[in-house]
Motif scaffolding. Structure first.
Motif, mmCIF file in Angstrom:
data_model
loop_
_atom_site.group_PDB
_atom_site.id
_atom_site.type_symbol
_atom_site.label_atom_id
_atom_site.label_comp_id
_atom_site.label_asym_id
_atom_site.label_seq_id
_atom_site.Cartn_x
_atom_site.Cartn_y
_atom_site.Cartn_z
ATOM 1 N N GLN A 69 3.195 -2.893 1.816
ATOM 2 C CA GLN A 69 1.818 -3.909 2.303
ATOM 3 C C GLN A 69 0.954 -2.851 2.415
ATOM 4 O O GLN A 69 0.934 -1.737 2.353
ATOM 5 N N VAL A 70 -0.340 -3.590 2.105
ATOM 6 C CA VAL A 70 -1.754 -2.867 2.491
ATOM 7 C C VAL A 70 -1.455 -2.086 3.906
ATOM 8 O O VAL A 70 -1.757 -0.766 4.080
ATOM 9 N N SER A 71 -0.948 -2.683 5.098
ATOM 10 C CA SER A 71 -0.779 -2.126 6.228
ATOM 11 C C SER A 71 0.204 -0.992 6.275
ATOM 12 O O SER A 71 -0.112 0.085 7.067
ATOM 13 N N ASP A 72 0.984 -0.988 5.281
ATOM 14 C CA ASP A 72 1.977 0.304 5.245
ATOM 15 C C ASP A 72 1.113 1.582 4.660
ATOM 16 O O ASP A 72 1.430 2.567 5.192
ATOM 17 N N VAL A 73 0.305 1.412 3.697
ATOM 18 C CA VAL A 73 -0.675 2.389 3.279
ATOM 19 C C VAL A 73 -1.489 2.803 4.349
ATOM 20 O O VAL A 73 -1.751 4.123 4.420
ATOM 21 N N ILE A 74 -1.944 1.987 4.999
ATOM 22 C CA ILE A 74 -3.016 2.353 6.091
ATOM 23 C C ILE A 74 -2.343 3.191 7.093
ATOM 24 O O ILE A 74 -2.986 4.284 7.449
ATOM 25 N N SER A 75 -0.951 2.704 7.425
ATOM 26 C CA SER A 75 -0.458 3.584 8.432
ATOM 27 C C SER A 75 0.120 5.257 7.840
ATOM 28 O O SER A 75 0.102 5.936 8.551
ATOM 29 N N LYS A 76 0.424 4.936 6.598
ATOM 30 C CA LYS A 76 0.721 6.187 5.711
ATOM 31 C C LYS A 76 -0.133 7.164 5.993
ATOM 32 O O LYS A 76 -0.002 8.646 6.153
ATOM 33 N N MET A 79 6.520 3.487 -7.566
ATOM 34 C CA MET A 79 5.274 2.818 -8.180
ATOM 35 C C MET A 79 4.158 3.726 -7.569
ATOM 36 O O MET A 79 4.110 4.246 -6.665
ATOM 37 N N GLU A 80 3.154 3.559 -8.339
ATOM 38 C CA GLU A 80 1.764 4.318 -7.842
ATOM 39 C C GLU A 80 0.641 3.574 -7.808
ATOM 40 O O GLU A 80 0.518 2.542 -8.457
ATOM 41 N N VAL A 81 -0.015 3.526 -6.715
ATOM 42 C CA VAL A 81 -1.432 2.897 -6.475
ATOM 43 C C VAL A 81 -2.555 3.917 -6.097
ATOM 44 O O VAL A 81 -2.159 5.148 -5.871
ATOM 45 N N ASN A 82 -3.611 3.514 -6.600
ATOM 46 C CA ASN A 82 -4.922 4.120 -6.309
ATOM 47 C C ASN A 82 -5.390 3.703 -4.833
ATOM 48 O O ASN A 82 -5.678 2.731 -4.822
ATOM 49 N N VAL A 83 -5.930 4.865 -4.014
ATOM 50 C CA VAL A 83 -6.326 4.501 -2.806
ATOM 51 C C VAL A 83 -7.747 5.160 -2.609
ATOM 52 O O VAL A 83 -7.926 6.272 -2.926
ATOM 53 N N LYS A 103 1.286 -3.899 -6.103
ATOM 54 C CA LYS A 103 1.793 -3.639 -7.279
ATOM 55 C C LYS A 103 1.487 -2.236 -8.025
ATOM 56 O O LYS A 103 0.577 -1.725 -7.772
ATOM 57 N N ASN A 104 2.269 -1.969 -8.736
ATOM 58 C CA ASN A 104 2.118 -0.860 -9.642
ATOM 59 C C ASN A 104 0.872 -0.707 -10.427
ATOM 60 O O ASN A 104 0.352 -1.761 -11.032
ATOM 61 N N GLY A 105 -0.128 0.170 -10.071
ATOM 62 C CA GLY A 105 -1.285 0.263 -10.770
ATOM 63 C C GLY A 105 -2.494 -0.285 -10.012
ATOM 64 O O GLY A 105 -3.609 -0.432 -10.430
ATOM 65 N N ASP A 106 -1.889 -0.862 -8.706
ATOM 66 C CA ASP A 106 -3.150 -1.524 -8.142
ATOM 67 C C ASP A 106 -4.089 -0.438 -7.849
ATOM 68 O O ASP A 106 -3.756 0.873 -7.205
ATOM 69 N N THR A 107 -5.556 -0.879 -7.207
ATOM 70 C CA THR A 107 -6.331 0.053 -6.428
ATOM 71 C C THR A 107 -6.801 -0.687 -5.283
ATOM 72 O O THR A 107 -7.164 -1.890 -5.098
ATOM 73 N N THR A 112 -1.142 7.539 -4.989
ATOM 74 C CA THR A 112 -0.155 7.934 -4.183
ATOM 75 C C THR A 112 1.221 6.979 -4.695
ATOM 76 O O THR A 112 0.885 5.985 -5.252
ATOM 77 N N ASN A 113 2.286 7.507 -4.384
ATOM 78 C CA ASN A 113 3.614 6.898 -4.870
ATOM 79 C C ASN A 113 4.070 5.885 -3.709
ATOM 80 O O ASN A 113 4.129 6.352 -2.357
ATOM 81 N N ILE A 114 4.247 4.705 -3.652
ATOM 82 C CA ILE A 114 4.682 3.738 -2.801
ATOM 83 C C ILE A 114 6.078 3.222 -3.130
ATOM 84 O O ILE A 114 6.422 3.154 -4.483
#
Length: 74
Positions: free
Chosen positions: A28-35, A1-5, A60-64, A21-23
């Motif tokens: 979860q949001v916290s996972d991206v923050i940690s990444k 899945m891909e999200v825009n950060v 979800k896929n496509g989220d910003t 970024t691919n996830i």
């Protein structure tokens, strides 16, 4: 899945303004923050697709995902 950060203000320091970024599923949001090695206490406002979100929200896929530090002004 891909999200825009999107990172704002001081969260951009040494990082980026916007990045796709691919996830994995169930990320979860916290996972991206940690990444991105952002201390969770530095994130005060979190939006997913322009709506208020918490750190446990599943993306979800496509989220910003937009992340903001404490904001001051006057």
């Amino acid at each position: 899945m891909e999200v825009n950060v999107k990172l704002f203000a001081t969260l951009r320091d040494g990082r980026f303004k916007e990045e796709k970024t691919n996830i994995n599923e169930n990320t979860q949001v916290s996972d991206v923050i940690s990444k991105y090695n952002i201390p969770k206490e530095e994130v005060k406002i979190c939006l997913v697709n322009g709506r208020d979100a918490d750190l446990n929200q599943t993306l979800k896929n496509g989220d910003t995902l937009s992340l903001f530090p404490p904001v001051g002004g006057g």
